[in-house]
Motif scaffolding. Sequence first.
Motif, mmCIF file in Angstrom:
data_model
loop_
_atom_site.group_PDB
_atom_site.id
_atom_site.type_symbol
_atom_site.label_atom_id
_atom_site.label_comp_id
_atom_site.label_asym_id
_atom_site.label_seq_id
_atom_site.Cartn_x
_atom_site.Cartn_y
_atom_site.Cartn_z
ATOM 1 N N HIS A 83 -5.567 -3.404 -3.336
ATOM 2 C CA HIS A 83 -4.787 -2.183 -3.513
ATOM 3 C C HIS A 83 -5.701 -1.032 -3.917
ATOM 4 O O HIS A 83 -6.751 -1.242 -4.518
ATOM 5 C CB HIS A 83 -3.688 -2.415 -4.549
ATOM 6 C CG HIS A 83 -2.735 -3.491 -4.134
ATOM 7 N ND1 HIS A 83 -2.762 -4.751 -4.695
ATOM 8 C CD2 HIS A 83 -1.768 -3.500 -3.188
ATOM 9 C CE1 HIS A 83 -1.825 -5.490 -4.119
ATOM 10 N NE2 HIS A 83 -1.215 -4.754 -3.205
ATOM 11 N N SER B 111 0.831 -1.207 0.000
ATOM 12 C CA SER B 111 0.000 0.000 0.000
ATOM 13 C C SER B 111 0.863 1.253 0.000
ATOM 14 O O SER B 111 0.451 2.296 -0.518
ATOM 15 C CB SER B 111 -0.948 0.002 1.212
ATOM 16 O OG SER B 111 -1.929 -0.992 1.047
ATOM 17 N N SER C 265 -9.606 -3.981 3.706
ATOM 18 C CA SER C 265 -9.506 -4.459 2.320
ATOM 19 C C SER C 265 -10.626 -5.453 2.018
ATOM 20 O O SER C 265 -10.718 -6.497 2.677
ATOM 21 C CB SER C 265 -8.150 -5.135 2.098
ATOM 22 O OG SER C 265 -7.100 -4.254 2.374
#
Length: 220
Positions: free
Chosen positions: A201, A54, A147
């Motif tokens: 991501h 990240s 996420s």
Amino acid sequence: MIKYLFIIFLFFNLNSGLFAQTAPPFWNDIKNFKTRDSTQKIPEHPILFTGSSSFTMWTGVNADFPGYSIVNNAFGGSTLVDVIRYVYDIILPYQPKQVVIYCGENDLASSDTVTSAEVVKRFKTLFGMIRINLPDAIISFVSMKPSPSRERIQGKVKVANAAIRTFIKTQRKAQFIDVYNPMLDAKGKMREELYLPDRLHMKPTGYAIWKKIILPFLLK
């Protein structure tokens, strides 16, 4: 003579293959940092970003924080164990005034046996190594993010984030930067639109949230 030369050639080739196979994880990333440093001027006492992808994929981090001297030494796929392994390569030599860490997600995702408590223990180890060697540096931990692709471990992520926050409150010159909650919607759900198709991501919209949150914590 030819036989002996062949044996010597074979010995070195076999050993070079052995060395290549036994190189520690992510060593090529570390070598790339060293190569970069040999060709670019590195600012004295920078703000050093480190951790996993990240941060690695935040290629515009310097543009996002104009006026701040930032060195990005994050390497994709890394765990806290990996950052600990290379602390004497990627953190300490730079004598940073601030170390900003994003790591821990990959630890929890790597195995069901890795608990929140283990991640906190690993973070404390890294924190201690930095603090002993850089007693005056600010150490900032950016919370693990929500996420969508890792929905099954969100319980462990929340517990680890909370425990690290509690630990940091007991430490001097330390900051916990919460990006988890600001990345949820009004109902507390993960926002798929902030992420790339891998659902792990971030898109620029995700980094825009991080920029706004992290900026007030950065040391001028």
